[in-house]
Design a protein around this motif. Structure first.
Motif, short mmCIF file in Angstrom:
data_model
loop_
_atom_site.label_atom_id
_atom_site.label_comp_id
_atom_site.label_asym_id
_atom_site.label_seq_id
_atom_site.Cartn_x
_atom_site.Cartn_y
_atom_site.Cartn_z
N GLN A 262 58.38 25.90 115.90
CA GLN A 262 58.99 25.25 114.46
C GLN A 262 57.49 24.33 114.06
O GLN A 262 57.06 23.58 113.01
CB GLN A 262 60.20 24.70 114.11
CG GLN A 262 60.48 23.03 113.08
CD GLN A 262 60.41 24.33 112.13
OE1 GLN A 262 62.06 24.23 111.25
NE2 GLN A 262 59.60 25.31 111.45
N LEU A 263 57.07 23.76 115.01
CA LEU A 263 56.16 22.32 114.35
C LEU A 263 54.82 23.77 114.80
O LEU A 263 53.91 23.19 113.83
CB LEU A 263 56.48 21.82 116.15
CG LEU A 263 57.75 20.64 116.38
CD1 LEU A 263 57.92 20.37 117.45
CD2 LEU A 263 58.12 19.63 115.16
N GLU A 264 54.57 24.45 115.82
CA GLU A 264 53.03 25.16 115.46
C GLU A 264 52.71 25.40 114.17
O GLU A 264 52.35 25.41 113.42
CB GLU A 264 53.90 26.35 116.51
CG GLU A 264 53.15 25.53 118.13
CD GLU A 264 51.99 25.58 118.72
OE1 GLU A 264 51.09 25.43 117.84
OE2 GLU A 264 51.67 25.19 119.84
N VAL A 265 54.02 26.12 113.26
CA VAL A 265 54.12 26.56 111.91
C VAL A 265 53.64 25.21 111.11
O VAL A 265 53.04 25.29 110.54
CB VAL A 265 55.38 27.67 111.73
CG1 VAL A 265 55.49 28.19 110.82
CG2 VAL A 265 55.56 28.61 112.82
N ASN A 266 54.79 24.42 111.03
CA ASN A 266 54.98 23.06 109.83
C ASN A 266 54.18 22.21 110.48
O ASN A 266 53.71 21.61 109.02
CB ASN A 266 55.82 23.60 109.90
CG ASN A 266 57.54 24.36 109.40
OD1 ASN A 266 56.80 25.45 109.60
ND2 ASN A 266 58.87 23.89 108.74
N VAL A 267 53.55 22.15 111.54
CA VAL A 267 52.33 20.86 111.31
C VAL A 267 51.21 21.11 111.83
O VAL A 267 50.36 21.08 111.56
CB VAL A 267 54.08 20.06 112.03
CG1 VAL A 267 52.59 18.40 112.57
CG2 VAL A 267 55.11 19.84 111.80
N LEU A 268 51.30 21.59 113.79
CA LEU A 268 49.88 21.83 114.00
C LEU A 268 48.96 22.74 113.75
O LEU A 268 47.88 22.73 113.40
CB LEU A 268 50.87 22.14 115.75
CG LEU A 268 51.25 21.50 116.54
CD1 LEU A 268 51.36 21.65 117.69
CD2 LEU A 268 50.72 19.59 116.13
N SER B 242 48.99 23.50 109.91
CA SER B 242 48.70 22.52 108.63
C SER B 242 47.42 21.43 109.44
O SER B 242 46.28 21.56 108.83
CB SER B 242 49.73 22.15 107.98
OG SER B 242 50.24 22.98 107.93
N VAL B 243 47.38 21.16 110.16
CA VAL B 243 46.62 20.05 110.67
C VAL B 243 45.14 20.88 111.25
O VAL B 243 44.77 20.30 111.29
CB VAL B 243 47.20 19.03 112.37
CG1 VAL B 243 46.33 18.69 112.42
CG2 VAL B 243 48.30 18.46 111.13
N GLY B 244 45.39 21.84 112.38
CA GLY B 244 44.36 22.77 112.07
C GLY B 244 43.54 22.75 111.08
O GLY B 244 42.48 22.74 111.49
N VAL C 235 46.52 19.39 99.35
CA VAL C 235 47.45 19.42 99.37
C VAL C 235 48.75 19.60 100.50
O VAL C 235 48.40 20.80 100.95
CB VAL C 235 47.69 20.11 97.59
CG1 VAL C 235 49.16 20.09 97.73
CG2 VAL C 235 46.74 19.55 96.61
N ASN C 236 49.79 19.20 100.83
CA ASN C 236 51.00 19.90 101.48
C ASN C 236 52.06 19.67 100.71
O ASN C 236 51.95 18.88 100.94
CB ASN C 236 50.45 17.97 102.72
CG ASN C 236 49.45 18.28 104.20
OD1 ASN C 236 48.64 19.66 104.08
ND2 ASN C 236 49.00 17.29 104.49
N VAL C 237 52.86 20.59 101.35
CA VAL C 237 54.01 21.26 100.30
C VAL C 237 54.67 20.49 102.02
O VAL C 237 55.29 21.62 102.56
CB VAL C 237 54.39 22.48 100.39
CG1 VAL C 237 55.62 22.30 99.27
CG2 VAL C 237 52.35 22.25 99.28
#
Length: 271
Positions: free
Chosen positions: A97-103, A105-107, A125-127
């Motif tokens: 979950q964190l890999e897809v939704n957070v990391l 995006s940050v990558g 733009v972060n949804v």
């Protein structure tokens, strides 16, 4: 002409936003793990992307830069909901979950920022979601991912404004896509048989109620708001959408924590 890279473009809100941006004259690259559906969007160039793979993230950005020369706007729209009790959700599922939704995006943000800084302009733009403003039971890891995305966006905005780069968030509430069906599948997998089974049943019943549809925003309305956040000259830091969205955020801030907990239990029908 504005060059835009948008993730999650194979379906739902991301596909609609990609199509709207292309119709408006932007050069649009749509990214997803499976790109066959993106190929059917007129004016949108498909880009393979696995948000859990750093090499894939870098390759996606390099592909766009090689073809278009620059990325003016990055829209992080991809994501899913990992639902289930905190106790029962495996750490493997939590990490994903964190890999897809957070990391992931940050990558992408890290990969596009050097070019934006060199150009002296750019937009990210972060949804996110209203789930990034307050939390409810059985969605802890999804809420955690959106809380993190909100915090990172706020920090990032303060860091990159000096380079002429804007950062903005779009915060939908309920949206009429298959997202909720997938989230309930995750909930069933994690918590349908254990000590939280009655809560899981109540949540599934809540989302299955046809009356709830009145509170859902259309994917087209959310996509149009994403386009606005991406292209308006002076964007707001946050764009909320959904009936009662601002009221819900206000209540989460103004009410004592336990009062808001009780309100949430009543909403979802928990005992």
């Amino acid at each position: 002409m504005t060059t835009i890279l948008i993730t999650g473009a194979s379906s739902g809100i991301g596909a609609r936003a990609a199509a709207l941006l292309a119709q408006g004259g932007a050069t649009v690259f749509g990214a997803a793990r499976t790109t066959s559906a993106i190929s059917e969007l007129e004016g949108v160039t498909p880009v393979p992307l696995d948000l859990t793979d750093e090499r894939s993230i870098r390759a996606a950005v390099d592909t766009v830069v090689e073809q278009a020369g620059t990325i003016d706007v990055l829209i992080n729209c991809a994501g899913y909901g990992e639902f289930g009790s905190v106790e029962e959700t495996s750490l493997t599922d939590a990490r994903h979950q964190l890999e897809v939704n957070v990391l992931g995006s940050v990558g992408l943000i890290q990969a596009v920022l050097p070019g934006m800084r060199e150009a002296g302009r750019g937009r990210i733009v972060n949804v996110s979601s209203l789930a990034g403003e307050f939390a409810s039971p059985l969605g802890g890891w999804y809420h955690a991912s959106k809380f993190a995305l909100e915090a990172l966006s706020d920090s990032l905005r303060g860091e990159v404004s000096q380079f002429g780069i804007d950062v903005t968030l779009v915060q939908p509430s309920y949206v009429a896509t298959d997202w909720h069906d997938q989230a309930m599948e995750r909930l069933t997998s994690a918590s349908s048989d254990g000590p939280y089974a009655s809560m899981a049943t109540a949540m599934r019943t809540y989302f299955a109620n046809p009356a709830l549809a009145k509170q859902f925003s259309s994917p087209d309305a959310v996509a149009a708001l994403i386009v606005k956040a991406a292209l308006t000259r002076r964007p707001r830091t946050r764009y909320r959408i959904g009936p009662g969205a601002n009221i819900a955020v206000a209540l989460s801030t103004l009410l004592p924590d336990r009062a808001f907990d009780a309100l949430t239990r009543k909403q979802f029908g928990y005992a």
